[in-house]
Write a protein that holds these residues in place. Structure first.
Motif, PDB file in Angstrom:
ATOM      1  N   GLN A 237      -3.457 -24.849   3.588  1.00  0.00           N
ATOM      2  CA  GLN A 237      -2.429 -25.236   4.562  1.00  0.00           C
ATOM      3  C   GLN A 237      -2.125 -24.073   5.510  1.00  0.00           C
ATOM      4  O   GLN A 237      -2.004 -22.926   5.080  1.00  0.00           O
ATOM      5  CB  GLN A 237      -1.148 -25.673   3.853  1.00  0.00           C
ATOM      6  CG  GLN A 237      -0.111 -26.260   4.791  1.00  0.00           C
ATOM      7  CD  GLN A 237       1.084 -26.779   4.023  1.00  0.00           C
ATOM      8  OE1 GLN A 237       1.117 -26.658   2.808  1.00  0.00           O
ATOM      9  NE2 GLN A 237       2.031 -27.364   4.741  1.00  0.00           N
ATOM     10  N   ALA A 238      -2.018 -24.371   6.826  1.00  0.00           N
ATOM     11  CA  ALA A 238      -1.763 -23.324   7.831  1.00  0.00           C
ATOM     12  C   ALA A 238      -0.371 -22.703   7.629  1.00  0.00           C
ATOM     13  O   ALA A 238       0.608 -23.415   7.404  1.00  0.00           O
ATOM     14  CB  ALA A 238      -1.865 -23.902   9.240  1.00  0.00           C
ATOM     15  N   ARG A 239      -0.299 -21.385   7.724  1.00  0.00           N
ATOM     16  CA  ARG A 239       0.971 -20.652   7.537  1.00  0.00           C
ATOM     17  C   ARG A 239       1.568 -20.359   8.917  1.00  0.00           C
ATOM     18  O   ARG A 239       1.488 -19.254   9.441  1.00  0.00           O
ATOM     19  CB  ARG A 239       0.720 -19.373   6.742  1.00  0.00           C
ATOM     20  CG  ARG A 239       0.160 -19.649   5.353  1.00  0.00           C
ATOM     21  CD  ARG A 239      -0.367 -18.418   4.669  1.00  0.00           C
ATOM     22  NE  ARG A 239       0.678 -17.426   4.445  1.00  0.00           N
ATOM     23  CZ  ARG A 239       0.464 -16.244   3.851  1.00  0.00           C
ATOM     24  NH1 ARG A 239      -0.752 -15.919   3.420  1.00  0.00           N
ATOM     25  NH2 ARG A 239       1.455 -15.409   3.690  1.00  0.00           N
TER      26      ARG A 239
ATOM     27  N   GLY B 174      -7.004 -16.343  10.364  1.00  0.00           N
ATOM     28  CA  GLY B 174      -7.270 -17.761  10.220  1.00  0.00           C
ATOM     29  C   GLY B 174      -6.288 -18.477   9.329  1.00  0.00           C
ATOM     30  O   GLY B 174      -6.538 -19.627   8.945  1.00  0.00           O
ATOM     31  N   LEU B 175      -5.177 -17.835   8.988  1.00  0.00           N
ATOM     32  CA  LEU B 175      -4.189 -18.449   8.112  1.00  0.00           C
ATOM     33  C   LEU B 175      -3.143 -19.238   8.886  1.00  0.00           C
ATOM     34  O   LEU B 175      -2.323 -19.927   8.281  1.00  0.00           O
ATOM     35  CB  LEU B 175      -3.491 -17.366   7.274  1.00  0.00           C
ATOM     36  CG  LEU B 175      -4.411 -16.509   6.392  1.00  0.00           C
ATOM     37  CD1 LEU B 175      -3.591 -15.445   5.663  1.00  0.00           C
ATOM     38  CD2 LEU B 175      -5.148 -17.383   5.388  1.00  0.00           C
ATOM     39  N   ALA B 176      -3.113 -19.104  10.198  1.00  0.00           N
ATOM     40  CA  ALA B 176      -2.143 -19.808  11.024  1.00  0.00           C
ATOM     41  C   ALA B 176      -2.832 -20.326  12.273  1.00  0.00           C
ATOM     42  O   ALA B 176      -3.846 -19.762  12.725  1.00  0.00           O
ATOM     43  CB  ALA B 176      -0.983 -18.885  11.403  1.00  0.00           C
ATOM     44  N   THR B 177      -2.259 -21.368  12.851  1.00  0.00           N
ATOM     45  CA  THR B 177      -2.864 -21.998  14.032  1.00  0.00           C
ATOM     46  C   THR B 177      -1.963 -21.914  15.262  1.00  0.00           C
ATOM     47  O   THR B 177      -2.264 -22.544  16.273  1.00  0.00           O
ATOM     48  CB  THR B 177      -3.154 -23.483  13.735  1.00  0.00           C
ATOM     49  OG1 THR B 177      -1.931 -24.137  13.395  1.00  0.00           O
ATOM     50  CG2 THR B 177      -4.155 -23.624  12.594  1.00  0.00           C
ATOM     51  N   ASN B 178      -0.877 -21.187  15.160  1.00  0.00           N
ATOM     52  CA  ASN B 178       0.082 -21.136  16.283  1.00  0.00           C
ATOM     53  C   ASN B 178       0.178 -19.716  16.837  1.00  0.00           C
ATOM     54  O   ASN B 178       1.257 -19.148  16.927  1.00  0.00           O
ATOM     55  CB  ASN B 178       1.446 -21.664  15.867  1.00  0.00           C
ATOM     56  CG  ASN B 178       2.046 -20.873  14.722  1.00  0.00           C
ATOM     57  OD1 ASN B 178       1.350 -20.113  14.053  1.00  0.00           O
ATOM     58  ND2 ASN B 178       3.337 -21.038  14.497  1.00  0.00           N
ATOM     59  N   ARG B 179      -0.974 -19.162  17.204  1.00  0.00           N
ATOM     60  CA  ARG B 179      -0.987 -17.810  17.759  1.00  0.00           C
ATOM     61  C   ARG B 179      -0.145 -17.723  19.026  1.00  0.00           C
ATOM     62  O   ARG B 179       0.594 -16.744  19.227  1.00  0.00           O
ATOM     63  CB  ARG B 179      -2.418 -17.388  18.058  1.00  0.00           C
ATOM     64  CG  ARG B 179      -2.543 -15.972  18.620  1.00  0.00           C
ATOM     65  CD  ARG B 179      -3.987 -15.604  18.900  1.00  0.00           C
ATOM     66  NE  ARG B 179      -4.076 -14.250  19.393  1.00  0.00           N
ATOM     67  CZ  ARG B 179      -3.849 -13.875  20.650  1.00  0.00           C
ATOM     68  NH1 ARG B 179      -3.495 -14.802  21.548  1.00  0.00           N
ATOM     69  NH2 ARG B 179      -3.948 -12.619  21.016  1.00  0.00           N
TER      70      ARG B 179
END
Length: 288
Positions: free
Chosen positions: A42-44, A92-97
């Motif tokens: 799951q994205a953090r 790559g642990l989050a998608t909201n850079r």
């Protein structure tokens, strides 16, 4: 009875010529099993969202002048959480850079706004304090100047016999040195053994318009500060100043007062042409 078609359990038929002692026949090819793909982690994205929210709060609080002193905390946390969110995005642990980056930018802007508003507030407070101090000094100096002016005016109103004082309405008043006065046989206000003195008041109009004398009667205090009695006799020598004084003209008043023997060596005369508007002037000196 025949078995219904749905309940039939077909059994594989073997060929009649098959050798029962031989190897078994090859059956149909077994199908291959494909395993399910492993679930993606799951994205953090929480750090980026928190950074954005705190950045907005820091900017809003910074723009509110009265709350700038608390805006630095959410702005600083926005920068910290934003960098953590960017780190998660790189790994790559989050998608909201973009959200984390916006939080960092807003947090930095909030810190700058907080610092700028703080400096501005400090300058305003210092200027206000300086203005208040300057106003207090000005008021103090004005009060001191007013007090000095009153003292000077009070001193100017205390004169010796023979000197003149000009009131605000342009009337110049002079009280001459006191002269002995001998009442006639029919007298009021003079006890036997007292000393009677004559007070002469001259009023000159130095202005350009006629001026009314509202209170043309002086008062006299003896050497002990007690009020002296006005002497009235039948000689007709007393004259009260009353009415208008024309420009450039003068009026002379003559009055007699009785002083007790133990306080007759010095006297003070008070006079004002209009006691409601102008405070009394004082003339003092020996009685002989």
């Amino acid at each position: 009875m025949p078995v219904p078609p749905g309940e039939q359990n077909p059994v594989a038929q073997e060929p009649a010529d098959r050798d029962p002692w031989g190897p078994p026949q090859a059956g149909p090819a077994a199908s291959h099993w494909h395993p399910y793909p492993a679930p993606m982690p799951q994205a953090r994205n929480g750090m980026g969202v928190t950074a954005l929210v705190l950045g907005i709060i820091g900017v809003v609080l910074g723009l509110a002048v009265v709350l700038f002193w608390v805006s630095w905390l959410p702005a600083l946390l926005a920068v910290v959480f934003g960098f953590v969110g960017l780190s998660h995005a790189r790994k790559g642990l989050a998608t909201n850079r973009a959200m984390a980056l916006a939080g960092v930018i807003l947090g930095g802007a909030g810190l700058l706004i907080s610092a700028g508003v703080g400096v501005f507030a400090a300058v305003v407070v210092k200027k206000t304090a300086d203005d208040v101090r300057a106003k207090a000094v000005e008021v103090k100096e004005s009060a001191a100047a007013e007090d000095e002016k009153k003292k000077a005016e009070e001193k100017a109103r205390h004169l010796s016999f023979g000197q003149s004082y000009t009131f605000g309405n342009g009337l110049k008043v002079t009280v001459a040195e006191l002269q002995p006065f001998t009442p006639d046989d029919y007298v009021f206000g003079h006890a036997k053994g007292n000393k009677a003195v004559e007070v002469t008041v001259t009023v000159v109009n130095t202005g350009t318009e006629r001026v009314s004398v509202e209170t043309g009667l002086p008062s006299v205090n003896d050497a002990k500060g007690a009020s002296a009695e006005l002497v009235i006799d039948g000689s007709g020598r007393q004259k009260v100043i009353t009415g208008y004084v024309l420009p450039g003209k003068e009026m002379v008043g003559k009055y007699a007062f009785s002083l007790p023997p133990d306080a007759a060596d010095k006297a003070e005369v008070e006079f004002s042409p209009d006691a409601k508007r102008w405070p009394d002037a004082y003339w003092s000196g020996p009685t002989s």
